[in-house]
Each structure stands twice: as structure tokens, then as C-alpha cells.
Design an enzyme around this catalytic site. Structure first.
Site, PDB file in Angstrom:
ATOM      1  N   ASN A  10      18.980 -45.619  28.361  1.00  0.00           N
ATOM      2  CA  ASN A  10      18.644 -46.340  29.595  1.00  0.00           C
ATOM      3  C   ASN A  10      18.877 -47.822  29.316  1.00  0.00           C
ATOM      4  O   ASN A  10      18.109 -48.447  28.602  1.00  0.00           O
ATOM      5  CB  ASN A  10      17.172 -46.070  29.952  1.00  0.00           C
ATOM      6  CG  ASN A  10      16.701 -46.903  31.131  1.00  0.00           C
ATOM      7  OD1 ASN A  10      17.511 -47.507  31.846  1.00  0.00           O
ATOM      8  ND2 ASN A  10      15.391 -46.940  31.336  1.00  0.00           N
ATOM      9  N   LYS A  12      18.789 -50.338  31.337  1.00  0.00           N
ATOM     10  CA  LYS A  12      18.005 -51.286  32.150  1.00  0.00           C
ATOM     11  C   LYS A  12      18.932 -52.401  32.668  1.00  0.00           C
ATOM     12  O   LYS A  12      20.077 -52.109  33.011  1.00  0.00           O
ATOM     13  CB  LYS A  12      16.817 -51.804  31.339  1.00  0.00           C
ATOM     14  CG  LYS A  12      16.005 -50.631  30.765  1.00  0.00           C
ATOM     15  CD  LYS A  12      14.693 -51.020  30.158  1.00  0.00           C
ATOM     16  CE  LYS A  12      13.995 -49.770  29.623  1.00  0.00           C
ATOM     17  NZ  LYS A  12      12.678 -50.031  29.090  1.00  0.00           N
ATOM     18  N   HIS A  94      10.868 -44.370  36.925  1.00  0.00           N
ATOM     19  CA  HIS A  94      10.601 -45.043  35.644  1.00  0.00           C
ATOM     20  C   HIS A  94       9.361 -45.930  35.807  1.00  0.00           C
ATOM     21  O   HIS A  94       9.154 -46.514  36.877  1.00  0.00           O
ATOM     22  CB  HIS A  94      11.811 -45.887  35.240  1.00  0.00           C
ATOM     23  CG  HIS A  94      11.706 -46.409  33.842  1.00  0.00           C
ATOM     24  ND1 HIS A  94      10.955 -47.512  33.538  1.00  0.00           N
ATOM     25  CD2 HIS A  94      12.217 -45.960  32.673  1.00  0.00           C
ATOM     26  CE1 HIS A  94      11.022 -47.723  32.223  1.00  0.00           C
ATOM     27  NE2 HIS A  94      11.780 -46.798  31.679  1.00  0.00           N
ATOM     28  N   GLU A  96       8.729 -48.802  34.918  1.00  0.00           N
ATOM     29  CA  GLU A  96       9.008 -50.190  35.340  1.00  0.00           C
ATOM     30  C   GLU A  96       9.198 -50.249  36.859  1.00  0.00           C
ATOM     31  O   GLU A  96       8.814 -51.227  37.504  1.00  0.00           O
ATOM     32  CB  GLU A  96      10.232 -50.728  34.579  1.00  0.00           C
ATOM     33  CG  GLU A  96       9.876 -51.054  33.138  1.00  0.00           C
ATOM     34  CD  GLU A  96      11.037 -51.022  32.160  1.00  0.00           C
ATOM     35  OE1 GLU A  96      12.203 -51.000  32.579  1.00  0.00           O
ATOM     36  OE2 GLU A  96      10.743 -51.011  30.942  1.00  0.00           O
ATOM     37  N   GLU A 166       7.103 -40.437  29.477  1.00  0.00           N
ATOM     38  CA  GLU A 166       7.162 -41.758  28.851  1.00  0.00           C
ATOM     39  C   GLU A 166       5.792 -42.422  28.954  1.00  0.00           C
ATOM     40  O   GLU A 166       5.475 -43.012  29.996  1.00  0.00           O
ATOM     41  CB  GLU A 166       8.195 -42.627  29.564  1.00  0.00           C
ATOM     42  CG  GLU A 166       9.606 -42.121  29.449  1.00  0.00           C
ATOM     43  CD  GLU A 166      10.605 -43.269  29.524  1.00  0.00           C
ATOM     44  OE1 GLU A 166      11.340 -43.472  28.555  1.00  0.00           O
ATOM     45  OE2 GLU A 166      10.629 -43.978  30.530  1.00  0.00           O
ATOM     46  N   GLY A 172       8.955 -50.049  25.038  1.00  0.00           N
ATOM     47  CA  GLY A 172       9.314 -51.404  24.644  1.00  0.00           C
ATOM     48  C   GLY A 172       8.260 -52.098  23.807  1.00  0.00           C
ATOM     49  O   GLY A 172       8.324 -53.312  23.597  1.00  0.00           O
ATOM     50  N   SER A 212       9.983 -46.288  22.656  1.00  0.00           N
ATOM     51  CA  SER A 212      10.221 -46.813  21.301  1.00  0.00           C
ATOM     52  C   SER A 212      10.881 -45.810  20.355  1.00  0.00           C
ATOM     53  O   SER A 212      10.547 -45.747  19.175  1.00  0.00           O
ATOM     54  CB  SER A 212       8.922 -47.357  20.700  1.00  0.00           C
ATOM     55  OG  SER A 212       8.461 -48.455  21.470  1.00  0.00           O
TER      56      SER A 212
HETATM   57  P1  PGA Z   1      12.214 -48.257  24.860  1.00  0.00           P
HETATM   58  O1  PGA Z   1      12.366 -47.890  26.414  1.00  0.00           O
HETATM   59  O2  PGA Z   1      13.009 -47.202  24.086  1.00  0.00           O
HETATM   60  O3  PGA Z   1      12.798 -49.626  24.718  1.00  0.00           O
HETATM   61  O4  PGA Z   1      10.776 -48.182  24.527  1.00  0.00           O
HETATM   62  C1  PGA Z   1      12.309 -46.569  26.856  1.00  0.00           C
HETATM   63  C2  PGA Z   1      12.451 -46.508  28.360  1.00  0.00           C
HETATM   64  O5  PGA Z   1      11.971 -47.408  29.063  1.00  0.00           O
HETATM   65  O6  PGA Z   1      13.049 -45.544  28.894  1.00  0.00           O
END
Ligand code: PGA
Length: 248
Positions: A10, A12, A94, A96, A166, A172, A212
Site C-alpha cells: 500500500n 499511500k 483503511h 487512515e 490492521e 506506521g 509494521s
Molecule cells: P505500515 O502500514 O506497514 O507502514 O505499518 C500498513 C498499512 O497502513 O496498510
């Protein structure tokens, strides 16, 4: 039941069309000999070039879409537009999007139905916050997200969906859920699907863990029986770390 491992990057809000193309050309040189499905969720503006560059097990998709077919929705994008650009899947819900753009389960449910109607595979994201986990409310929160996001999804549709767990506290942050926590939670999700749609549907469903994921924790995560793949943010942006994750 053998479910082919699925690694989803992903990106982003990272990479232009040209950068996506260069990355994917480099990635094509490292296609693993083991059986893998590799999905890249790229920015809208990079979809067409990414599709042209991709080959073999690499599929290109989007990170979001609107729930309506078309209309006066300034700044939005439709499933049909994504499909025409060559996208084959779309990430929905997601955290976010939920947190920064106030997306509700009901909105995500409408998007999910619309994505399927346009032959885009939805990757439905669900997950709890740190506070919710500390208050022992993980199961309640995930059940609510599943109930509401999968509203009016029947047995014929469930097979077309991928679900990603998730935990918000792991995205992140560098904090990964331990393989045991991820396994326990994904097992709970698979049991929910079995209860609602039957064992066959649950056995066939691809379930992902995200949060992560890095080259040094992927192997342990993928050992767990209910984890069929991963959703990778930060570590999917560099070719070296992404290739190491794919070749875990
Ligand atoms: P990350 O993000 O691997 O940077 O933790 C995962 C995601 O948001 O899908």
C-alpha cells in the site's frame, strides 16, 4: 486448504507514475520462484503506468474509491474509472480513511457492493485502536465492523472479498502485533465468517495482517495458519525491503 500467499503493498500518497513504473520494472526482475500473489495499491495517477509495467503475478489496484457510479462529487473517483485505468482491486476502509476522512462502516459497505458490481476485488480493512484493545473490546469492535461493512453480502459475494486485519496501533508505528495476537484475531475473524457464511466460505477466504510488516518479521507472521498474506505500507516503498518481504 492451501491459500496462495498474498503480499499487498500500500503505497499511500507516495510515488508518481514514472516512479511507479521504475519500481515495478525493478520488481519484475525479482519475481519469486515460490508461488505468490503480489498486489500493489498505487496512487490513482500512477495506475495506468503501473498496469503497463506490471507482469506475472503482479496486479495493480487502488487505495480508495467513491460509492456512487458517477455524479457531482468533486475530487472523487469511481469504480468504473479505476477499472478502465486497469485496476483489479481496491482497498476499502483503511484506518487512515476512517480516522482522517471520517469514513463510516455504512459508507464502506456501499463502496464494497459497488466495487464488486464493477468486478474490482475489495480488500476490506478492519482493526481496533490501542484504547479499544486495552479495554478488551477488540472482538466487539471487529464484529461490529464486519457486521456493518458486510451488510447484505451473501455467500456468492463473500468469496470475492479479501479481509485485512490492521490494528490501528501497529500501523506506521513500528509496533507489530505479535504473531500470536495476529493469529488469534484472524482466527476470530475466520470463525465469524464461518458462522455467517459456512465453513467452505471461511476456508477459502484470504485473510491478511497489516501493521509494521518488515523483512525481519514477515516469516514469523506468515507461519500462522490463519494468516494468508500481509498488507505492507512503509516497507513496500523501497525495492530492497519489499523484495525481501515477498521472498520471505
Ligand atoms: P505500515 O502500514 O506497514 O507502514 O505499518 C500498513 C498499512 O497502513 O496498510
Amino acid at each position: 486448504m492451501m491459500r496462495t500467499p498474498l503480499i499487498v503493498g500500500n503505497w499511500k500518497m507516495h510515488k508518481t507514475g514514472k516512479e511507479a513504473q521504475e519500481f515495478i520494472h525493478a520488481l519484475c526482475l525479482h519475481i519469486p520462484s515460490q508461488k505468490r500473489r503480489i498486489f500493489l495499491a498505487v496512487p490513482f495517477t500512477a495506475i495506468e503506468r503501473a498496469v503497463q509495467a506490471a507482469s506475472g503475478p503482479i496486479l495493480i489496484g487502488a487505495q480508495n474509491m467513491h460509492d456512487e457510479k458517477q455524479g457531482s462529487f468533486t475530487g472523487e473517483i469511481s469504480a468504473r474509472m479505476l477499472k478502465a485505468a486497469g485496476a483489479q482491486f481496491v482497498i476499502l476502509g483503511h484506518s487512515e480513511r476512517r480516522e482522517l476522512f471520517n469514513e463510516s462502516n455504512a459508507f464502506i459497505n456501499r463502496k464494497l457492493h459497488h466495487a464488486i458490481s464493477q468486478s474490482l476485488t475489495p480488500i476490506l480493512c478492519i482493526g481496533e485502536s490501542l484504547k479499544e484493545r486495552q479495554e478488551n473490546r477488540t472482538q466487539q469492535i471487529l464484529n461490529k465492523q464486519l457486521e456493518e461493512c458486510l451488510k447484505a453480502v451473501d455467500e456468492t459475494l463473500i468469496s470475492q472479498i479479501i479481509i485485512a486485519y490492521e490494528p490501528i496501533w501497529a500501523i506506521g508505528t513500528g509496533k507489530t502485533a505479535t504473531p500470536q495476537i495476529a493469529q488469534q484475531t484472524l482466527h476470530m475473524i475466520r470463525s465469524f465468517i464461518a458462522y455467517k457464511y459456512g465453513k467452505k466460505a471461511a476456508d477459502e477466504l484470504s485473510l491478511l495482517y497489516g501493521g509494521s510488516i518488515k523483512p525481519d518479521n514477515i516469516a514469523d507472521i506468515m507461519k500462522e495458519v490463519d494468516i494468508d498474506g500481509v498488507l505492507v505500507g512503509g516497507a513496500s516503498l523501497e525495492i530492497e525491503s519489499f523484495v525481501r518481504i515477498i521472498n520471505y
